[in-house]
Design an enzyme around this catalytic site. Sequence first.
Site, PDB file in Angstrom:
ATOM      1  N   ASN A 107       0.336  -1.312  -0.080  1.00 25.84           N
ATOM      2  CA  ASN A 107       0.278  -0.028   0.036  1.00 25.84           C
ATOM      3  C   ASN A 107       1.089   0.950  -0.040  1.00 25.84           C
ATOM      4  O   ASN A 107      -0.134   1.946  -0.540  1.00 25.84           O
ATOM      5  CB  ASN A 107      -0.677   0.233   0.957  1.00 25.84           C
TER       6      ASN A 107
ATOM      7  N   GLY B 283       2.889  -4.724   6.937  1.00 24.32           N
ATOM      8  CA  GLY B 283       1.695  -6.071   6.618  1.00 24.32           C
ATOM      9  C   GLY B 283       0.976  -6.287   7.717  1.00 24.32           C
ATOM     10  O   GLY B 283       0.641  -5.193   8.787  1.00 24.32           O
ATOM     11  N   SER B 284       0.382  -7.790   7.470  1.00 20.60           N
ATOM     12  CA  SER B 284      -1.037  -7.845   8.056  1.00 20.60           C
ATOM     13  C   SER B 284      -0.271  -7.801   9.431  1.00 20.60           C
ATOM     14  O   SER B 284       0.691  -8.829   9.734  1.00 20.60           O
ATOM     15  CB  SER B 284      -2.085  -8.414   6.991  1.00 20.60           C
TER      16      SER B 284
ATOM     17  N   GLU C 106       5.486  -4.023  11.906  1.00 25.90           N
ATOM     18  CA  GLU C 106       4.201  -2.903  11.970  1.00 25.90           C
ATOM     19  C   GLU C 106       3.078  -3.534  11.524  1.00 25.90           C
ATOM     20  O   GLU C 106       3.379  -3.940  10.237  1.00 25.90           O
ATOM     21  CB  GLU C 106       4.333  -1.295  11.422  1.00 25.90           C
TER      22      GLU C 106
ATOM     23  N   CYS D 264      -3.305   2.289   7.156  1.00 21.79           N
ATOM     24  CA  CYS D 264      -2.947   1.165   8.279  1.00 21.79           C
ATOM     25  C   CYS D 264      -3.426   2.621   8.621  1.00 21.79           C
ATOM     26  O   CYS D 264      -3.718   1.825  10.026  1.00 21.79           O
ATOM     27  CB  CYS D 264      -1.542   1.095   8.477  1.00 21.79           C
TER      28      CYS D 264
ATOM     29  N   GLU E   6       9.680   3.326  14.050  1.00 20.16           N
ATOM     30  CA  GLU E   6      10.522   3.277  12.324  1.00 20.16           C
ATOM     31  C   GLU E   6      10.573   5.080  12.292  1.00 20.16           C
ATOM     32  O   GLU E   6      10.116   5.520  13.170  1.00 20.16           O
ATOM     33  CB  GLU E   6       9.862   2.683  11.363  1.00 20.16           C
TER      34      GLU E   6
END
Length: 486
Positions: A156, A232-233, A254, A288, A466
Amino acid sequence: MKSTVCCNVALHQNLIDGAWIGNRFLPNINPSDLSETVGEFASATEDETQAAITAARAAFPAWSRSGILERSRLLRDTSQEILRRKDEIGALLSREEGKTMAEGIGETVRAAQIFEFFSGEALRLGGEVLPSVRPGVEVQVTREPLGVIGIITPWNFPIAIPAWKIAPALCYGNTVVVKPAEVAPACTWMLAEILHRNGLPRGVLNLVMGKGSVVGQAMLEHREVDGITFTGSVSTGRRVAEACARHMRRSQIEMGGKNPLIVLDDADLGVAVDVALNGSFFSTGQRCTASSRLIVTDAIHDRFVAALAEQMTSLRVGHAMEATTQIGPVVDEGQLKQDLDYISLGQTEGARLVAGGALVTRQTEGHFLTPALFTDCTPTMRIMREEIFGPVAGVIRVNDYDEALAVANGTEFGLSAGICTTSLKHASHFRRNAEAGMVMVNLPTAGVDFHVPFGGRKGSSFGPREQGRYAVEFFTTVKTSYSSSF
Ligand code: NAD
């Protein structure tokens, strides 16, 4: 060959130990026009992934001792090239992911800014010299690169997320094996090509595109990877965390969100509607940090819903590359099915669909979905608990700020949380008490700066933050040395 044209489609190979490799490819399809293949991108095997990790290990000693000026210049040159080519790269991003051109170019500029930031950070590496508690002894605290970093990214933010992991990794002297999402690998390929051409020594950055179950899994299991940074998920993130724990390896993870935006009675209605519209639906809701739960107090509820629904009807959904488009397509068929399933579930659960949620046709065949707004939601509904990751938001009506805060925090996630209010008291209380890594006052829950920490709490994130100076925590390891002055 790194990129060649076959049957009118460009073939893009993996970069392993400074060589372009790979003869099996996966197509990258434009979600705005399913008849267009953006390119064919190599699908690495397990053996190729292992070769990439071996190359990164071999390149580590020299790169970890390379001069800070060399690293800084390389990151600066990369930033400048991305910026010079922002329209071209932004267009590529729009074609592979479906963000509008403005969003694609904006994200590309963000990537350039991140490389620029870490170009500066390379020159600011420091340590501490402290007196010892023992006479005649000196203590130094320094940071050293972690080693070989495995980078696994989602689709994304196909250039910003690879950039915010690759730039600090290289800045602090690590070598890299990067695996982008199979749905949108083109921008990471572009980054690898730029870094390679700008003089990054062979093996320092290796690109292995392909399937998560093959490439990603091989990275998780390989002993020579010292740290994995993943976005990701939740389900994949848990798998990454477990594998890293098994190998006693550092991880930075994350994951998803179910981000609340509170709108209080005293909010400026125009601001609240703009904030909700942007936070919930821009980038097709595929962020997200998107605001998927709109928690609205009683006295403003009806006016807010009416104004938001009205604004939504004028949003132009369409081909990402058309200048007038405000909401691009959903990224692929799987995500579209997920969005539609949740829209139908919401209705079954008793929520009221007051705007959007319909497939629309345009001149090209693409995954075009109008942003959907539900009202009459309760916090226990699945559409209010689970991440949908599409242009779908629901409104929960509450009595007052205290109830709003309880609902906002009543989730397993904790990435971003927002409030629209003109009350300093409530804004300050919310900043202190929102259980989220990032808090926004009168601003969309999505949309962050590149020079400050990014990340969440609870089920959204695991490991050090991050971005910004805080990136040093993941990408370096601390050494404490003692010396006697005789
Ligand atoms: P995903 O978990 O399906 O895939 C992410 C990456 O993991 C891909 O590169 C994929 O190939 C790889 N992968 C899949 N299986 C793997 C395995 N077994 N081993 C190792 N790697 C594997 O996520 P996605 O659909 O690409 O991205 C959407 C998700 O990302 C959403 O949940 C979203 O909230 C989250 N996201 C989070 C942030 C954040 O910073 N918190 C930012 C962007 C996206």
